[in-house]
Design a protein around this motif. Structure first.
Motif, PDB file in Angstrom:
ATOM      1  N   PHE A 133      32.764  39.360  45.193  1.00 11.56           N
ATOM      2  CA  PHE A 133      33.467  38.141  44.768  1.00 11.56           C
ATOM      3  C   PHE A 133      33.712  38.059  43.255  1.00 11.56           C
ATOM      4  O   PHE A 133      34.859  38.060  42.812  1.00 11.56           O
ATOM      5  N   SER A 134      32.632  37.967  42.469  1.00 10.09           N
ATOM      6  CA  SER A 134      32.789  37.612  41.054  1.00 10.09           C
ATOM      7  C   SER A 134      33.692  38.563  40.282  1.00 10.09           C
ATOM      8  O   SER A 134      34.597  38.130  39.572  1.00 10.09           O
ATOM      9  N   ALA A 135      33.462  39.866  40.459  1.00 11.69           N
ATOM     10  CA  ALA A 135      34.269  40.833  39.712  1.00 11.69           C
ATOM     11  C   ALA A 135      35.725  40.774  40.141  1.00 11.69           C
ATOM     12  O   ALA A 135      36.621  41.172  39.399  1.00 11.69           O
ATOM     13  N   LEU A 136      35.960  40.237  41.341  1.00  6.79           N
ATOM     14  CA  LEU A 136      37.326  40.131  41.860  1.00  6.79           C
ATOM     15  C   LEU A 136      37.961  38.783  41.504  1.00  6.79           C
ATOM     16  O   LEU A 136      38.948  38.372  42.114  1.00  6.79           O
ATOM     17  N   PRO A 288      44.782  40.811  35.616  1.00  2.00           N
ATOM     18  CA  PRO A 288      44.224  41.383  34.371  1.00  2.00           C
ATOM     19  C   PRO A 288      42.721  41.126  34.244  1.00  2.00           C
ATOM     20  O   PRO A 288      41.987  41.978  33.713  1.00  2.00           O
ATOM     21  N   ASN A 289      42.243  39.987  34.726  1.00  2.08           N
ATOM     22  CA  ASN A 289      40.797  39.704  34.657  1.00  2.08           C
ATOM     23  C   ASN A 289      39.981  40.742  35.417  1.00  2.08           C
ATOM     24  O   ASN A 289      38.868  41.094  35.020  1.00  2.08           O
ATOM     25  N   VAL A 290      40.519  41.208  36.533  1.00  2.00           N
ATOM     26  CA  VAL A 290      39.793  42.194  37.352  1.00  2.00           C
ATOM     27  C   VAL A 290      39.722  43.521  36.601  1.00  2.00           C
ATOM     28  O   VAL A 290      38.660  44.155  36.543  1.00  2.00           O
ATOM     29  N   LEU A 291      40.838  43.923  36.005  1.00  2.00           N
ATOM     30  CA  LEU A 291      40.826  45.161  35.213  1.00  2.00           C
ATOM     31  C   LEU A 291      39.807  45.045  34.085  1.00  2.00           C
ATOM     32  O   LEU A 291      38.998  45.948  33.855  1.00  2.00           O
ATOM     33  N   ALA A 292      39.837  43.905  33.396  1.00  2.00           N
ATOM     34  CA  ALA A 292      38.915  43.703  32.274  1.00  2.00           C
ATOM     35  C   ALA A 292      37.462  43.732  32.736  1.00  2.00           C
ATOM     36  O   ALA A 292      36.595  44.289  32.057  1.00  2.00           O
ATOM     37  N   ASN A 293      37.180  43.156  33.910  1.00  2.00           N
ATOM     38  CA  ASN A 293      35.817  43.190  34.455  1.00  2.00           C
ATOM     39  C   ASN A 293      35.320  44.613  34.662  1.00  2.00           C
ATOM     40  O   ASN A 293      34.126  44.860  34.733  1.00  2.00           O
ATOM     41  N   CYS A 294      36.246  45.541  34.801  1.00  2.00           N
ATOM     42  CA  CYS A 294      35.870  46.942  35.025  1.00  2.00           C
ATOM     43  C   CYS A 294      36.102  47.785  33.772  1.00  2.00           C
ATOM     44  O   CYS A 294      36.177  49.029  33.850  1.00  2.00           O
ATOM     45  N   ASN A 295      36.230  47.111  32.638  1.00  2.00           N
ATOM     46  CA  ASN A 295      36.449  47.805  31.355  1.00  2.00           C
ATOM     47  C   ASN A 295      37.708  48.664  31.335  1.00  2.00           C
ATOM     48  O   ASN A 295      37.727  49.743  30.744  1.00  2.00           O
ATOM     49  N   ASP A 297      41.594  48.394  30.097  1.00  2.00           N
ATOM     50  CA  ASP A 297      42.370  47.516  29.212  1.00  2.00           C
ATOM     51  C   ASP A 297      43.670  47.067  29.902  1.00  2.00           C
ATOM     52  O   ASP A 297      44.559  47.893  30.149  1.00  2.00           O
ATOM     53  N   PRO A 298      43.793  45.761  30.197  1.00  2.00           N
ATOM     54  CA  PRO A 298      44.994  45.277  30.895  1.00  2.00           C
ATOM     55  C   PRO A 298      46.250  45.343  30.036  1.00  2.00           C
ATOM     56  O   PRO A 298      47.359  45.240  30.573  1.00  2.00           O
ATOM     57  N   GLU A 299      46.068  45.546  28.734  1.00  2.00           N
ATOM     58  CA  GLU A 299      47.242  45.710  27.867  1.00  2.00           C
ATOM     59  C   GLU A 299      47.842  47.111  28.064  1.00  2.00           C
ATOM     60  O   GLU A 299      49.033  47.325  27.907  1.00  2.00           O
ATOM     61  N   GLU A 300      46.972  48.027  28.406  1.00  2.00           N
ATOM     62  CA  GLU A 300      47.405  49.415  28.523  1.00  2.00           C
ATOM     63  C   GLU A 300      47.793  49.783  29.966  1.00  2.00           C
ATOM     64  O   GLU A 300      48.720  50.563  30.194  1.00  2.00           O
ATOM     65  N   TYR A 301      47.051  49.214  30.904  1.00  2.00           N
ATOM     66  CA  TYR A 301      47.240  49.616  32.302  1.00  2.00           C
ATOM     67  C   TYR A 301      47.649  48.441  33.182  1.00  2.00           C
ATOM     68  O   TYR A 301      47.239  47.295  32.945  1.00  2.00           O
ATOM     69  N   THR A 302      48.423  48.769  34.225  1.00  2.00           N
ATOM     70  CA  THR A 302      48.692  47.782  35.276  1.00  2.00           C
ATOM     71  C   THR A 302      48.413  48.463  36.611  1.00  2.00           C
ATOM     72  O   THR A 302      48.270  49.681  36.681  1.00  2.00           O
ATOM     73  N   GLY A 303      48.353  47.647  37.656  1.00  3.92           N
ATOM     74  CA  GLY A 303      48.077  48.265  38.951  1.00  3.92           C
ATOM     75  C   GLY A 303      48.491  47.361  40.092  1.00  3.92           C
ATOM     76  O   GLY A 303      48.712  46.164  39.889  1.00  3.92           O
ATOM     77  N   PHE A 304      48.632  47.950  41.262  1.00  6.90           N
ATOM     78  CA  PHE A 304      48.817  47.109  42.449  1.00  6.90           C
ATOM     79  C   PHE A 304      47.724  47.395  43.456  1.00  6.90           C
ATOM     80  O   PHE A 304      47.070  48.449  43.411  1.00  6.90           O
ATOM     81  N   ALA A 305      47.506  46.419  44.355  1.00  5.35           N
ATOM     82  CA  ALA A 305      46.498  46.576  45.408  1.00  5.35           C
ATOM     83  C   ALA A 305      47.058  45.975  46.679  1.00  5.35           C
ATOM     84  O   ALA A 305      47.920  45.097  46.646  1.00  5.35           O
ATOM     85  N   PHE A 306      46.575  46.468  47.787  1.00  9.06           N
ATOM     86  CA  PHE A 306      46.966  45.877  49.072  1.00  9.06           C
ATOM     87  C   PHE A 306      45.816  46.041  50.046  1.00  9.06           C
ATOM     88  O   PHE A 306      44.903  46.849  49.820  1.00  9.06           O
ATOM     89  N   GLY A 307      45.829  45.253  51.100  1.00 10.02           N
ATOM     90  CA  GLY A 307      44.769  45.348  52.099  1.00 10.02           C
ATOM     91  C   GLY A 307      45.311  44.985  53.469  1.00 10.02           C
ATOM     92  O   GLY A 307      46.138  44.079  53.587  1.00 10.02           O
ATOM     93  N   MET A 308      44.874  45.726  54.480  1.00  8.76           N
ATOM     94  CA  MET A 308      45.318  45.396  55.838  1.00  8.76           C
ATOM     95  C   MET A 308      44.201  45.649  56.835  1.00  8.76           C
ATOM     96  O   MET A 308      43.282  46.425  56.574  1.00  8.76           O
TER      97      MET A 308
END
Ligand code: PHE
Length: 340
Positions: A133-136, A288-295, A297-308
């Motif tokens: 939960f929290s890190a997400l 961006p908060n999730v990326l930052a929680n994992c160290n 850098d959201p300024e440098e990287y972006t990402g997508f996620a999906f779940g089914m």
């Protein structure tokens, strides 16, 4: 005395089947009854000794009979085999099992994403609050943390962490981003748990596949293209997808993915509740908060996620209408997936 030795010999050589043995010694017209008839004629002082011997003989004969019955099938001598070998019996069929439908679909999903460069990652089913939960980016009082959704496990004595059964495989996204820096292109497959009443449409356990793609310049279009390709590979090349705005704490923006109902192709049926569309996944750009929680850098990287849910994909693909069938393992159900 002669009969005693004769009987021991039979037991050793197993010349008689238990039934023949019974007829010869223990039946109404058998040896034992004859001896008891004779016994009536014996007079006075001999009666005691002979009586005792006869009783011993009776006990022994009964014992031997039981033993012969137990050995009858396994040890019958070739001479008597015809008595147990019934050539008119139908053959014992060796049934070849099939893969469980969830395994079949999981394999297909893994293959489709592997061809797009996604590897498979794994993580624990018993998880801490932080990874589930929290890190997400779930706020402290987000309703999904509450008892109705989550199975909590006793606190870890040492770390005092809240432990729970993971409610999604997103925990693996966090663990992955913690130890591996981008580019990351992975799917996470596994069992998840939610405190739901069991019905045709819900279960307290099911399976998920989640995907995560983090790199420089990953865009929403990449997300859409990836899932569109997946849908066509899984459900056929004419499949279309539709994105609906949605909300997840860990993605922004978020979208629900629908595919055209492959049963009625938009004409209306029960599966798609006459809308022509069925939902197959949740998705979005990693917050961006999730990326930052994992160290990362959201300024440098972006990402997508999906779940089914694998159950859902399987139900849609094979027209299965009751979720409980997956966990009952009724062979009449499982057999239908033979050879797929
Ligand atoms: N974790 C979400 C769920 O279990 C699914 C999801 C994954 C949604 C990744 C968006 C992005 O419902």
């Amino acid at each position: 005395e002669n009969i005693f030795t004769e009987v021991e010999q039979f037991l050793l050589e197993k010349k008689l089947t238990h039934e023949d043995f019974r007829l010869k010694y223990l039946s109404r017209k058998g040896v034992l009854n004859e001896l008891f008839e004779d016994f009536k004629k014996i007079s006075g002082d001999q009666k005691r000794l002979v009586g005792q011997t006869l009783n011993n003989l009776k006990n022994r004969l009964e014992e031997v009979h039981v033993e012969l019955s137990a050995n009858n099938i396994a040890n019958v001598s070739p001479k008597n085999q015809s008595q147990v070998l019934d050539l008119t019996l139908p053959e014992i069929q060796n049934q070849i099992g099939s893969l469980h439908p969830l395994s079949i679909v999981r394999q297909k999903i893994v293959e489709i994403f592997a061809r797009m460069g996604f590897n498979t990652e794994d993580g624990p089913e018993i998880e801490t609050d932080w990874y589930n939960f929290s890190a997400l980016n779930f706020a402290e009082n987000h309703p999904a943390r509450e008892m109705q959704d989550t199975f909590f496990v006793e606190k870890n004595e040492v770390t005092k962490d809240d432990l729970l059964l993971r409610t999604h495989t997103s925990n693996v996204q966090i663990r992955l981003m913690e130890y591996k820096k981008p580019p990351i292109r992975s799917i996470m497959v596994g069992r998840v748990y939610r405190n739901e009443a069991i019905s045709a449409r819900a279960h307290c356990q099911f399976h998920q596949v989640e995907g995560l793609y983090v790199d420089k310049n990953v865009s929403f279009k990449d997300l859409k293209d990836t899932l569109f390709h997946f849908a066509k590979e899984m459900f056929g090349k004419d499949t279309k997808i539709r994105l609906r705005p949605s909300y997840f704490p860990f993605t922004e923006p978020s979208a629900e993915i629908d595919i055209t109902c492959f049963i009625c192709h938009g004409d209306g049926c029960n599966i798609c509740k006459h809308s022509g569309w069925v939902e197959i996944a949740g998705s979005g750009m990693v917050d961006p908060n999730v990326l930052a929680n994992c160290n990362i850098d959201p300024e440098e990287y972006t990402g997508f996620a999906f779940g089914m849910g694998i159950e859902r994909i399987t139900m849609l693909k094979y027209g299965i209408n009751d979720l409980r069938l997956f966990f009952e393992n009724d062979v009449r159900f499982l057999k239908q997936f033979n050879g797929l």
